[in-house]
Design a protein around this motif. Structure first.
Motif, short mmCIF file in Angstrom:
data_model
loop_
_atom_site.label_atom_id
_atom_site.label_comp_id
_atom_site.label_asym_id
_atom_site.label_seq_id
_atom_site.Cartn_x
_atom_site.Cartn_y
_atom_site.Cartn_z
N LEU A 11 2.20 -2.87 -21.53
CA LEU A 11 2.01 -1.57 -20.90
C LEU A 11 3.33 -0.83 -20.83
O LEU A 11 4.36 -1.41 -20.47
N GLN A 13 5.02 3.34 -20.04
CA GLN A 13 4.78 4.72 -19.63
C GLN A 13 5.08 5.66 -20.79
O GLN A 13 5.86 5.32 -21.69
N ALA A 14 4.48 6.81 -20.76
CA ALA A 14 4.77 7.82 -21.78
C ALA A 14 6.27 8.10 -21.80
O ALA A 14 6.89 8.24 -20.74
N SER A 40 -7.15 2.55 -32.28
CA SER A 40 -7.17 3.22 -30.99
C SER A 40 -8.61 3.35 -30.52
O SER A 40 -9.52 3.32 -31.34
N LYS A 87 3.55 7.77 -26.66
CA LYS A 87 2.59 8.74 -26.17
C LYS A 87 1.29 8.01 -25.81
O LYS A 87 0.99 6.96 -26.37
N PRO A 88 0.50 8.58 -24.92
CA PRO A 88 -0.78 7.94 -24.59
C PRO A 88 -1.65 7.71 -25.83
O PRO A 88 -2.37 6.70 -25.88
N THR A 91 -1.81 4.35 -27.71
CA THR A 91 -2.57 3.22 -27.16
C THR A 91 -3.53 2.65 -28.19
O THR A 91 -4.19 3.39 -28.91
N THR A 114 -0.67 -0.38 -24.46
CA THR A 114 -1.25 0.64 -23.59
C THR A 114 -0.15 1.54 -23.08
O THR A 114 0.82 1.05 -22.50
N VAL A 115 -0.31 2.84 -23.30
CA VAL A 115 0.67 3.82 -22.85
C VAL A 115 0.03 4.70 -21.80
O VAL A 115 -0.97 5.37 -22.08
N SER A 116 0.59 4.69 -20.62
CA SER A 116 0.04 5.49 -19.53
C SER A 116 0.77 6.83 -19.44
O SER A 116 1.96 6.93 -19.73
N SER A 117 0.02 7.84 -19.03
CA SER A 117 0.61 9.18 -18.93
C SER A 117 1.25 9.41 -17.58
O SER A 117 1.12 8.62 -16.67
#
Length: 117
Positions: A11, A13-14, A40, A87-88, A91, A114-117
């Protein structure tokens, strides 16, 4: 045969970074190129990047150019994917693929990014 084991997903973050690794074993001398693909959510598996195994040559999808870097360590039979400015939409499940000089190919089991915004 060639066996591939991916690692390094997780995981982020953006705007963050992750580094994926893919270790190859078996008939590695027969590898022509190695690459990364991703699936994706709601999409088909798509090409991300690839690198020639015994020559100079790297290739990238337009969506990751300038952000991702593929590299290899032949002594370790390992290919890496450095992913920056995530970037999200990055993911997905990332798969490693080895293409043999004979034309056959092998896939790893995949690693989740997984990329969270």
């Amino acid at each position: 045969q060639v066996q591939l084991v991916e690692s390094g997903g997780g995981l982020a973050q953006a705007g963050g970074s992750l580094r994926l690794s893919c270790a190859a074993s078996g008939r590695t001398f027969s590898i022509y190129s190695m690459g990364w693909y991703r699936r994706s959510p709601g999409k088909e598996r798509e090409f991300v990047a690839s690198i020639l195994w015994s020559a100079v040559g790297t290739y990238y999808a337009d969506s990751v150019k300038g952000r991702f870097t593929i590299s290899r360590d032949n002594a370790k039979n390992t290919v890496y994917l450095q992913m920056n400015s995530l970037k999200p939409e990055d993911t997905g499940i990332y798969y490693c693929k080895a293409v043999l000089g004979s034309g056959g190919d092998y896939w790893g089991q995949g690693t989740q990014v997984t990329v969270s915004s």
